[in-house]
Structure formats: C-alpha cells, structure tokens
Enzyme design. Sequence first.
Site, PDB file in Angstrom:
ATOM      1  N   HIS A   1       0.848  -1.201   0.000  1.00 21.52           N
ATOM      2  CA  HIS A   1       0.000   0.000   0.000  1.00 21.52           C
ATOM      3  C   HIS A   1       0.871   1.233   0.000  1.00 21.52           C
ATOM      4  CE1 HIS A   1      -0.273   1.228   4.513  1.00 21.52           C
ATOM      5  NE2 HIS A   1       0.789   0.479   4.355  1.00 21.52           N
TER       6      HIS A   1
ATOM      7  N   CYS B   1       5.735   6.467   4.611  1.00 20.36           N
ATOM      8  CA  CYS B   1       4.519   5.708   4.286  1.00 20.36           C
ATOM      9  C   CYS B   1       3.856   6.169   2.992  1.00 20.36           C
ATOM     10  CB  CYS B   1       3.525   5.783   5.436  1.00 20.36           C
ATOM     11  SG  CYS B   1       4.120   4.948   6.924  1.00 20.36           S
TER      12      CYS B   1
ATOM     13  N   HIS C   1       5.133   0.397  -0.295  1.00 19.02           N
ATOM     14  CA  HIS C   1       5.764  -0.546   0.628  1.00 19.02           C
ATOM     15  C   HIS C   1       4.748  -1.631   0.976  1.00 19.02           C
ATOM     16  CE1 HIS C   1       3.659   2.276   3.298  1.00 19.02           C
ATOM     17  NE2 HIS C   1       3.677   1.332   4.234  1.00 19.02           N
TER      18      HIS C   1
ATOM     19  N   HIS D   1       3.518  -4.996   3.890  1.00 16.41           N
ATOM     20  CA  HIS D   1       3.533  -5.526   5.251  1.00 16.41           C
ATOM     21  C   HIS D   1       3.058  -6.968   5.235  1.00 16.41           C
ATOM     22  CE1 HIS D   1       3.965  -1.511   6.984  1.00 16.41           C
ATOM     23  NE2 HIS D   1       2.945  -1.107   6.233  1.00 16.41           N
TER      24      HIS D   1
ATOM     25  N   HIS E   1      -1.641 -10.525  -1.066  1.00 12.21           N
ATOM     26  CA  HIS E   1      -0.815 -10.217  -2.234  1.00 12.21           C
ATOM     27  C   HIS E   1      -1.529  -9.275  -3.195  1.00 12.21           C
ATOM     28  CE1 HIS E   1       1.600 -13.398  -0.530  1.00 12.21           C
ATOM     29  NE2 HIS E   1       2.608 -12.882  -1.222  1.00 12.21           N
TER      30      HIS E   1
ATOM     31  N   GLU F   1       0.685  -4.145  11.384  1.00 11.39           N
ATOM     32  CA  GLU F   1       1.521  -4.037  10.186  1.00 11.39           C
ATOM     33  C   GLU F   1       2.953  -4.452  10.472  1.00 11.39           C
ATOM     34  OE1 GLU F   1      -0.526  -0.352   7.784  1.00 11.39           O
ATOM     35  OE2 GLU F   1       1.083   0.112   9.187  1.00 11.39           O
TER      36      GLU F   1
END
Length: 117
Positions: free
Chosen positions: A14, A25, A29, A31, A69, A107
């Site tokens: 995201h 952020c 990136h 998680h 994914h 996360e």
Amino acid sequence: MFRISKEFHFSASHRLDHLAADHQCARLHGHNYIVVVELAAPDLNADGFVRDYHELAPLKAYLDGQFDHRHLNDVLDMPSTAENLARHLFDWCRARWPETSAVRVSETPKTWAEYRP
C-alpha cells in the site's frame, strides 16, 4: 462476558498517498499483516462456545481472496491505514457474526490498530 479471538495473516502492499511525499509511508511498501478478530458473548451457546472457531473460516477466505498479495489502495475505498482496515474488517465480521466485539490489525511486530465500538 466470554471472549474468544482468532488470528489471521496476509501480505499486501500500500501507499498512503495523502501524506507528504517525503513521508516513508507515502512510498510504495508492504507488510505482513496480522488480523485478530475478537468475539464476545455474555453466555455460551449449547455447545459451550461463544462461536465455533471453524465458523470463522469465511474471514480467512475473504482475506485470502480480497487482500492477500494485493495492493490495498486498489481494494479499499479509503486511505489504507491499519485503523481503516481494522474498521473495514470489523464491519465485515459484525455483519456475519453479531458477537464481533473488536478487530486488531498489525503491520509490524511493534504496531497494532484496533477498532472496538
């Protein structure tokens, strides 16, 4: 009050596009998310459960099919923060299991967001 919880996992990417470009952020990136759904009831059912854990399998299917994914910005119609994801999943779970009392989303190993009305 009796409480049960079950943990689920998925991986996704995201970006938080609404943040300043130099905020980490705001960059693409990913998680390895952990989701914990909590259910609560003042009494147990005839089987001695708040709810049978097996009945929570649709949440795993939902996470696997809609989030795992995937790029969360393409899935959610709101900023893809852990807080918003917790609220979204709470609403999804509450519509299926009225005993849903909270959803927590992690996360990273050190961060958690929770929605509990």
